[in-house]
Every structure is written in structure tokens, then in C-alpha cells.
Design a protein around this motif. Structure first.
Motif, mmCIF file in Angstrom:
data_model
loop_
_atom_site.group_PDB
_atom_site.id
_atom_site.type_symbol
_atom_site.label_atom_id
_atom_site.label_comp_id
_atom_site.label_asym_id
_atom_site.label_seq_id
_atom_site.Cartn_x
_atom_site.Cartn_y
_atom_site.Cartn_z
ATOM 1 N N PHE A 38 0.839 -1.206 0.000
ATOM 2 C CA PHE A 38 0.000 0.000 0.000
ATOM 3 C C PHE A 38 0.876 1.259 0.000
ATOM 4 O O PHE A 38 0.626 2.218 -0.750
ATOM 5 C CB PHE A 38 -0.930 -0.031 1.212
ATOM 6 C CG PHE A 38 -1.866 1.136 1.271
ATOM 7 C CD1 PHE A 38 -2.721 1.418 0.203
ATOM 8 C CD2 PHE A 38 -1.902 1.969 2.378
ATOM 9 C CE1 PHE A 38 -3.581 2.502 0.243
ATOM 10 C CE2 PHE A 38 -2.764 3.047 2.429
ATOM 11 C CZ PHE A 38 -3.597 3.315 1.360
ATOM 12 N N ALA A 39 1.927 1.249 0.830
ATOM 13 C CA ALA A 39 2.838 2.404 0.882
ATOM 14 C C ALA A 39 3.486 2.625 -0.493
ATOM 15 O O ALA A 39 3.575 3.765 -0.978
ATOM 16 C CB ALA A 39 3.905 2.177 1.953
ATOM 17 N N GLU A 40 3.897 1.533 -1.133
ATOM 18 C CA GLU A 40 4.505 1.654 -2.483
ATOM 19 C C GLU A 40 3.533 2.267 -3.478
ATOM 20 O O GLU A 40 3.901 3.107 -4.290
ATOM 21 C CB GLU A 40 4.869 0.256 -3.021
ATOM 22 C CG GLU A 40 6.249 -0.215 -2.657
ATOM 23 C CD GLU A 40 6.398 -1.709 -2.986
ATOM 24 O OE1 GLU A 40 5.705 -2.198 -3.892
ATOM 25 O OE2 GLU A 40 7.178 -2.369 -2.283
ATOM 26 N N ARG A 41 2.253 1.822 -3.414
ATOM 27 C CA ARG A 41 1.234 2.345 -4.346
ATOM 28 C C ARG A 41 1.094 3.860 -4.176
ATOM 29 O O ARG A 41 0.992 4.603 -5.146
ATOM 30 C CB ARG A 41 -0.134 1.733 -4.045
ATOM 31 C CG ARG A 41 -0.252 0.307 -4.382
ATOM 32 C CD ARG A 41 -0.962 0.132 -5.745
ATOM 33 N NE ARG A 41 -1.065 -1.276 -5.996
ATOM 34 C CZ ARG A 41 -2.161 -1.994 -5.795
ATOM 35 N NH1 ARG A 41 -3.257 -1.411 -5.387
ATOM 36 N NH2 ARG A 41 -2.172 -3.282 -6.020
ATOM 37 N N ILE A 42 1.080 4.285 -2.917
ATOM 38 C CA ILE A 42 0.902 5.722 -2.661
ATOM 39 C C ILE A 42 2.115 6.492 -3.179
ATOM 40 O O ILE A 42 1.985 7.536 -3.832
ATOM 41 C CB ILE A 42 0.674 5.956 -1.148
ATOM 42 C CG1 ILE A 42 -0.688 5.374 -0.806
ATOM 43 C CG2 ILE A 42 0.837 7.414 -0.766
ATOM 44 C CD1 ILE A 42 -1.370 5.934 0.375
ATOM 45 N N GLN A 43 3.308 5.946 -2.920
ATOM 46 C CA GLN A 43 4.515 6.628 -3.395
ATOM 47 C C GLN A 43 4.501 6.742 -4.917
ATOM 48 O O GLN A 43 4.803 7.796 -5.476
ATOM 49 C CB GLN A 43 5.762 5.858 -2.938
ATOM 50 C CG GLN A 43 6.029 6.024 -1.445
ATOM 51 C CD GLN A 43 7.006 4.993 -0.931
ATOM 52 O OE1 GLN A 43 7.049 3.875 -1.408
ATOM 53 N NE2 GLN A 43 7.788 5.371 0.067
ATOM 54 N N ARG A 44 4.101 5.643 -5.579
ATOM 55 C CA ARG A 44 4.090 5.639 -7.046
ATOM 56 C C ARG A 44 3.048 6.630 -7.561
ATOM 57 O O ARG A 44 3.311 7.426 -8.459
ATOM 58 C CB ARG A 44 3.759 4.228 -7.525
ATOM 59 C CG ARG A 44 4.309 3.942 -8.910
ATOM 60 C CD ARG A 44 4.143 2.510 -9.310
ATOM 61 N NE ARG A 44 2.772 2.054 -9.215
ATOM 62 C CZ ARG A 44 2.410 0.849 -8.790
ATOM 63 N NH1 ARG A 44 3.309 -0.019 -8.390
ATOM 64 N NH2 ARG A 44 1.147 0.495 -8.746
ATOM 65 N N MET A 45 1.878 6.606 -6.920
ATOM 66 C CA MET A 45 0.792 7.469 -7.381
ATOM 67 C C MET A 45 1.141 8.957 -7.255
ATOM 68 O O MET A 45 0.808 9.762 -8.111
ATOM 69 C CB MET A 45 -0.430 7.163 -6.508
ATOM 70 C CG MET A 45 -1.712 7.485 -7.146
ATOM 71 S SD MET A 45 -3.026 6.934 -6.073
ATOM 72 C CE MET A 45 -4.245 8.113 -6.588
ATOM 73 N N LEU A 46 1.835 9.289 -6.149
ATOM 74 C CA LEU A 46 2.160 10.691 -5.909
ATOM 75 C C LEU A 46 3.535 11.059 -6.462
ATOM 76 O O LEU A 46 3.962 12.210 -6.363
ATOM 77 C CB LEU A 46 2.111 11.004 -4.405
ATOM 78 C CG LEU A 46 0.749 10.797 -3.730
ATOM 79 C CD1 LEU A 46 0.819 11.147 -2.263
ATOM 80 C CD2 LEU A 46 -0.314 11.661 -4.409
ATOM 81 N N GLY A 47 4.238 10.062 -7.008
ATOM 82 C CA GLY A 47 5.563 10.330 -7.567
ATOM 83 C C GLY A 47 6.556 10.778 -6.506
ATOM 84 O O GLY A 47 7.400 11.635 -6.765
#
Ligand SMILES: NC(=O)c1ccc[n+]([C@@H]2O[C@H](COP(=O)([O-])OP(=O)(O)OC[C@H]3O[C@@H](n4cnc5c(N)ncnc54)[C@H](O)[C@@H]3O)[C@@H](O)[C@H]2O)c1
Length: 318
Positions: A253-262
Motif C-alpha cells: 500500500f505504501a509503495e502504491r501511494i509513493q508511485r501514485m504521488l511520484g
């Protein structure tokens, strides 16, 4: 219908008020604003089908005051401290919202022979030994741990709801809600979605409790509200799980957020809080069967408006 809803100014409550009004109902909302926010309902000022009363649902004169505002066809009890941060800060108020406030709302429903729905929680399953959790699982709850004020208040709320149904024939429903997210969650709510989003948007490290391998299943608020609306009109008296069965580890989940927000904010690891559940995933076969309900909004799709909401909130704070 004429609807009474407690916890109306909270995250889920305010979305439910919007939906009820859209569906053509008249709504009386009540909230003591312990965690609620007037801003969540500000867009409804001047709407004549909606009234918002500031009052504590545990107050001695609550039933008589609210009864004067009736009749009601539908009584919805959402008022509770809901995030761990809030219920750990207000353990006694949390127990009262599950006990006294639930009884008060049931009494109002009884006076008007109204339908009644209470929002219970997946926390009733505690740190579950069965996976995924079905409604027939009785749970693994520590009755004296720090989280017990919430878990046991909801278990009591379920018990008293069933007792009113059995003794008085009241038409009751019990929603066991799993982690829900979306716009109008508080920035400092403490739950993982607002925590990660506000930290990532501020360029701060993401606080990870435990090693991040624990799982959660996140349901977008519109899906949840749709499930509640179907449940409140159903004849199902026993609890129904409402949540998104898509299970995800907090690391992913943390990775998804990082990827989504760049962003590449580092993770900051902290010890797992006492009794924090390691796995959480609803079995929604019953909701599908009795309500014809399943969530439709995927994680990326639901996170987009949530991120936008948090960006707006953070910008307003600067
Ligand atoms: N959000 C989730 O993921 C989730 C998961 C499981 C269950 N639930 C349940 O759904 C309901 C709503 O949760 P939420 O996330 O919107 O929380 P929230 O904190 O945003 O909303 C709760 C509202 O209840 C009000 N309230 C609390 N005690 C009250 C009292 N005694 N009298 C009047 N008002 C009172 C608060 O001020 C707040 O507006 C709660 O019952 C919660 O336990 C939520």
C-alpha cells in the motif's frame, strides 16, 4: 422517509446524509462534534430537507429531545469514536457511544416502530484466527486490552440491537464495516490511509507500524454507503460484513501511494501497537447473497478523489 442519523458530521455519516438526501429522504442529523466537523455538511446549509442538531447521543434527555423531532421511519446509529487514535484518547466516551447511545437510538426507533441500523465493525473479530472473516466467526478479542473500549462497545451494541429485535420485534440491521476511506477523513485521523497520504503529500517519511506485512482491505466510501443503504432496507437481522475483500499488505500500500504521488518518501518503522490485528479481510459472500452488493471502486480509482481532498485540506492549512 424521515431519517434520524447520529454521527452525521463524521466521515461516513456525512456521505450517508448526502446519499439519503439524493434519494429524496428528509434527514435529521445529530452529532456532538467530538470528532465530527461542521465543514463536512457545510454544503447542505439552507437545504430544507436537512437539519443538524448538536447534541450528545448519550445525554439523559436525548430520547425525549429527538422524539419531539419525529416521527422517524429510519434510525441510523453511527455515532462513535472510530479511529484508534480517537478511541484510545476517549475510552469512556467510546464505551458510552456503543452502550448508552445505542440504547437511546433503539428507544427512539421503538417509539416510532422505525427501522434501525447500527454501524458495527470488523474489530468485533479482534485479531482473527479465521481468515477471511465470515459473520459466523465469533472473534478473538482481548476484553481488557487498550482497544477493548472500542471492540467491546461494538460487541455490546450488536448484542443490545439483537435483544431489541428479539424482545420487541424491532426491524434491526447490523453492519460490520471494514476499513473504509475517502474524502472527509481527517488529516490527523491516525488511520493508515489519511496518515500515509498526508505524510506523502508533505514529503515526510511514512510511519509504518510493525514490519508492514500486516494486511488491510480498503473500501471506498461510496461503495460502503451503497452497502449501508441496501442493508437498511433489507430483512437481514444478523450482522453483515461490508468491506472490500481486496487484501493488501501495508508495504505494498505504501509503495502504491509513493508511485501514485511520484514521491520516494522513506518508511519509518515503529513497533506494532498492542493487539493490532495482523490480517483483515472481509468475506462478503453474505452481502452479495442477501443485498446483491459488492464494492465496485478499485483502490487507484478511490484514492484519486481522496488525494485531491487531502491536497485541498493541506493547501488550506498553509
Ligand atoms: N471508517 C471506518 O473505516 C469504519 C470501520 C468500521 C466501523 N466504522 C463505524 O462507522 C461509524 C462512523 O465512523 P467514521 O469513520 O465516520 O468516524 P467519525 O469519527 O468520522 O464519525 C463519528 C461521528 O460520531 C460523532 N459522535 C461520537 N460520539 C458521539 C455521541 N456520543 N453523540 C453524538 N455524536 C457522536 C463524532 O463527532 C463524529 O462526527 C462509527 O460507528 C464507526 O465505528 C467505521
Amino acid at each position: 422517509m424521515q431519517v434520524l442519523i447520529s454521527g452525521a458530521a463524521g466521515f461516513i455519516g456525512s456521505h450517508l446524509v448526502d446519499r439519503l438526501l439524493r434519494d429524496g429522504h428528509t434527514v435529521v442529523g445529530v452529532d456532538n462534534f467530538i470528532t465530527g466537523d461542521w465543514g463536512n455538511l457545510a454544503h447542505l446549509s439552507g437545504v430544507k430537507e436537512f437539519a443538524l442538531i448538536e447534541m450528545d447521543a448519550t445525554a439523559n434527555d436525548f430520547v425525549s429531545r429527538m422524539t419531539e423531532l419525529g416521527p422517524f421511519d429510519l434510525v441510523l446509529h453511527l455515532a462513535s469514536l472510530a479511529s484508534p487514535k480517537d478511541y484510545l484518547a476517549y475510552p469512556l466516551e467510546t464505551l458510552e457511544s456503543g452502550s448508552t447511545a445505542t440504547r437511546n437510538m433503539l428507544e427512539i426507533a421503538l417509539r416510532y416502530e422505525a427501522r434501525f441500523l447500527v454501524t458495527s465493525t470488523s474489530e468485533c473479530y479482534g485479531d482473527p484466527l479465521e481468515h477471511p472473516q465470515t459473520e459466523t466467526y465469533w472473534g478473538n478479542v482481548n476484553p481488557i486490552g487498550p482497544r477493548s473500549c472500542y471492540d467491546e462497545s461494538k460487541r455490546y451494541a450488536e448484542a443490545i440491537t439483537m435483544a431489541y429485535h428479539r424482545k420487541h420485534g424491532l426491524r434491526t440491521n447490523i453492519a460490520r464495516i471494514f476499513n473504509t476511506y475517502g474524502p472527509r477523513m481527517k488529516l490527523n485521523d491516525g488511520r493508515v490511509v489519511p496518515a500515509f497520504l498526508s505524510q506523502a503529500l508533505e514529503g515526510q517519511p511514512l510511519t509504518m507500524y510493525g514490519d508492514g506485512t500486516q494486511t488491510r482491505s480498503f473500501c471506498y466510501v461510496d461503495d460502503l454507503v451503497d452497502g449501508l443503504c441496501r442493508l437498511m432496507m433489507s430483512e437481514e437481522r444478523e450482522p453483515v460484513n461490508l468491506g472490500n475483500p481486496q487484501e493488501i499488505t501495508l508495504l505494498v500500500f505504501a509503495e502504491r501511494i509513493q508511485r501514485m504521488l511520484g514521491t520516494e518518501c522513506p518508511l519509518e518503522f515503529h513497533p506494532l501497537p498492542t493487539d493490532d490485528p495482523t490480517r483483515r479481510q472481509p468475506d462478503i459472500a453474505k452481502a452479495k447473497r442477501v443485498l446483491g452488493w459488492a464494492p465496485k471502486v478499485g483502490l487507484e480509482e478511490g484514492l484519486a478523489p481522496t488525494v485531491e481532498y487531502f491536497q485541498g485540506k493541506l493547501a488550506a492549512r498553509r
